[in-house]
Design an enzyme around this catalytic site. Structure first.
Site, PDB file in Angstrom:
ATOM      1  N   THR A   1       0.855  -1.175   0.000  1.00 50.81           N
ATOM      2  CA  THR A   1       0.000   0.000   0.000  1.00 50.81           C
ATOM      3  C   THR A   1       0.894   1.229   0.000  1.00 50.81           C
ATOM      4  OG1 THR A   1      -1.477  -1.240   1.485  1.00 50.81           O
ATOM      5  CG2 THR A   1      -1.979   1.055   1.211  1.00 50.81           C
TER       6      THR A   1
ATOM      7  N   ARG B   1     -12.641  -8.596  -3.858  1.00 50.65           N
ATOM      8  CA  ARG B   1     -12.109  -8.387  -2.511  1.00 50.65           C
ATOM      9  C   ARG B   1     -11.696  -6.930  -2.292  1.00 50.65           C
ATOM     10  NH1 ARG B   1      -6.888  -6.538  -0.320  1.00 50.65           N
ATOM     11  NH2 ARG B   1      -6.760  -7.369   1.805  1.00 50.65           N
TER      12      ARG B   1
ATOM     13  N   GLY C   1      -9.805  -4.487   0.681  1.00 50.58           N
ATOM     14  CA  GLY C   1      -9.029  -4.503   1.909  1.00 50.58           C
ATOM     15  C   GLY C   1      -9.323  -3.314   2.799  1.00 50.58           C
ATOM     16  N   ASP C   2      -8.369  -2.960   3.638  1.00 54.93           N
ATOM     17  CA  ASP C   2      -8.597  -1.891   4.613  1.00 54.93           C
ATOM     18  C   ASP C   2      -8.358  -0.495   4.063  1.00 54.93           C
ATOM     19  OD1 ASP C   2      -5.750  -2.691   4.585  1.00 54.93           O
ATOM     20  OD2 ASP C   2      -5.524  -1.114   6.067  1.00 54.93           O
TER      21      ASP C   2
ATOM     22  N   THR D   1      -0.769   0.053   6.420  1.00 56.26           N
ATOM     23  CA  THR D   1      -0.375  -0.867   5.364  1.00 56.26           C
ATOM     24  C   THR D   1      -0.164  -2.246   5.970  1.00 56.26           C
ATOM     25  OG1 THR D   1       1.343  -1.454   3.757  1.00 56.26           O
ATOM     26  CG2 THR D   1       2.045  -0.135   5.636  1.00 56.26           C
ATOM     27  N   GLY D   2      -0.672  -3.267   5.308  1.00 59.38           N
ATOM     28  CA  GLY D   2      -0.510  -4.611   5.847  1.00 59.38           C
ATOM     29  C   GLY D   2      -1.593  -5.545   5.358  1.00 59.38           C
TER      30      GLY D   2
ATOM     31  N   GLY E   1      -4.880  -6.543   5.101  1.00 57.47           N
ATOM     32  CA  GLY E   1      -6.058  -5.723   5.315  1.00 57.47           C
ATOM     33  C   GLY E   1      -7.169  -6.335   6.140  1.00 57.47           C
TER      34      GLY E   1
END
Length: 343
Positions: free
Chosen positions: A208, A236, A238-239, A259-260, A262
Site C-alpha cells: 500500500t 475483494r 481490503g482496509d 499498510t498490511g 487488510g
C-alpha cells in the site's frame, strides 16, 4: 524609570532574536510505501537507491506544499500521487494483479478538522485513485463509492478513464503466476480455498502507499492508496478504502495511514483504534501505535504497520514486519528515508 525602560528594551530585543522556526506553527509529513518481507539481502545497491530516491521525492514534494502554506490535504495527495505514478509500489501504476489478471484499485482520504472523508473501491480505469477519493469527499454526499458507480462519478467529474492495461508491469505479473502456482499446489494438499490462500506468504497479501500530514493551520489529514492483494478474487476489498481501518484523521487525536494484511486491519479497526487511544487514554502516538501494531495485531497474525502524525508535529512509524518503505520530514526534523527494520 530608566532601569525599567532598559529592561523593556532588553526584553523586546530578546523576543526579536528568537529564531523564526520557534515562533512558527509546526508542519510535518510522513509517508509509507508498504510493509512486508523487505530484506536488505534481496536488494541490489541500485534497486535500494531507486526506492529511497522515490520515497525522498514524494516526502519532499509533500513538505514543499506544507512549507508554502498549503493544506495537509494537498500535501497528502501530492505525495501519494508520486507513489501511485511509480511502478515500485503496490498502488496506481505498480498495482498487483487480481486472479483474473486485471487490476482493481482502492483509495481513501480524510480531513482531521471536519472528519470529512472520501473513498473509492474496486476501480479499474482511474490513473490516480487518491484524486478520485478526494473528489468523493468534496463533491459528493457520500463517503465511499465502488466499482462501476465510482467510475461513473469519475466521468461526471471530468476524470479521464484509462485502459486497465496501463497498470500492467512484468514483475507484478510474475508475482501473480508464482502466487497461482503456490495456491494450486496447496489446493492439491487441501481442497479448501481458504486454507490454500492462507498458505501464501505475507508478501502476496500486503502492499500500500499512504501519507499523513500537519499543515500550518494546525490541521491534519491522512490518505491511503493500494492495488490490493496479489491473486485476489470476488471483488475483494481490503482496509485501505475503509475509514477507521486503513485511514483515519481527527484534529482531536491524530492522523493514521495503514499498510498490511487488510483483513486484520478491518477486523481490529486499526487506524481509529490508535486515534481513540490518543484521545481517550492520553497515550502518545508512539505508545498507541506500538500497542496496536505489536500487542494487538502481531499475536493474532496481523502483519503490517502504520504512519502517524499529531497536531504538535510528532511523528511515528511502527511496524511488525521485516521492513516498511517510509520517509518523514518536519519543521523540526530533517528528511529521513528508511526501508529496513535496522534503518
Amino acid at each position: 524609570m530608566y532601569n525599567t525602560s532598559l529592561r523593556c528594551i532588553a526584553l523586546l530585543l530578546s523576543l526579536l532574536s528568537i529564531p523564526a522556526q520557534a515562533t512558527q506553527s509546526p508542519i510535518a509529513i510522513v509517508i509509507h510505501g508498504g510493509a512486508g518481507t523487505i530484506e536488505k539481502s534481496k536488494f541490489s545497491p541500485e534497486k535500494e537507491q531507486a526506492y529511497r530516491a522515490k520515497l525522498q521525492e514524494a516526502v519532499e514534494a509533500g513538505y514543499t506544499v506544507l512549507n508554502k502554506g498549503g493544506s495537509s490535504l494537498d500535501a497528502v495527495t501530492t505525495a501519494i500521487k508520486i507513489l501511485e505514478d511509480s511502478p515500485y509500489f503496490n498502488a496506481g501504476k505498480g498495482a498487483v494483479y487480481t486472479h483474473d489478471e486485471a487490476h482493481e484499485l482502492d483509495a481513501s482520504i480524510m480531513f482531521g478538522k471536519t472528519r470529512e472523508a472520501g473513498a473509492v473501491a474496486g476501480v479499474k480505469h482511474i490513473e490516480n485513485p487518491i484524486d478520485l477519493a478526494r473528489l468523493v469527499m468534496e463533491n459528493s454526499v457520500h463517503v465511499m463509492l465502488s466499482g462501476d458507480g465510482a467510475e461513473a462519478f469519475a466521468k461526471a467529474q471530468g476524470v479521464p478513464i484509462i485502459d486497465n492495461k496501463m497498470f500492467d508491469t512484468e514483475h507484478r505479473y510474475k508475482a501473480l503466476q508464482r502466487a497461482k502456482r503456490k495456491m494450486e499446489h496447496a489446493k492439491q494438499q487441501n481442497k479448501d480455498y481458504q486454507a490454500a490462500h492462507k498458505s501464501l506468504e505475507t508478501a502476496y497479501k500486503v502492499g500500500t502507499v499512504g501519507a499523513v500530514a500537519l499543515d500550518k493551520s494546525g490541521n491534519i489529514s491522512a490518505g491511503t492508496s493500494t492495488g490490493g492483494m496479489t491473486n485476489k478474487r470476488y471483488g475483494r476489498i481490503g482496509d485501505s478504502p475503509v475509514i477507521g481501518a486503513g485511514t483515519f484523521a481527527d484534529n482531536a487525536s491524530c492522523a493514521v495511514s495503514a499498510t498490511g494484511h487488510g483483513e486484520y486491519f478491518i477486523r481490529y479497526n486499526v487506524a481509529a483504534d490508535i486515534c481513540a487511544r490518543v484521545q481517550y487514554q492520553g497515550q502518545t502516538i508512539e505508545q498507541a501505535g506500538n500497542a496496536v501494531i505489536h500487542d494487538v495485531l502481531k499475536p493474532i497474525g496481523g502483519t503490517g504497520g502504520v504512519i502517524i502524525v499529531d497536531t504538535k508535529g510528532n511523528m511515528s512509524m511502527p511496524f511488525n514486519t521485516k521492513g516498511m518503505y517510509r520517509a518523514s520530514k518536519s519543521s523540526s526534523q530533517a528528511t529521513r528515508v528508511a526501508i529496513f527494520k535496522q534503518d
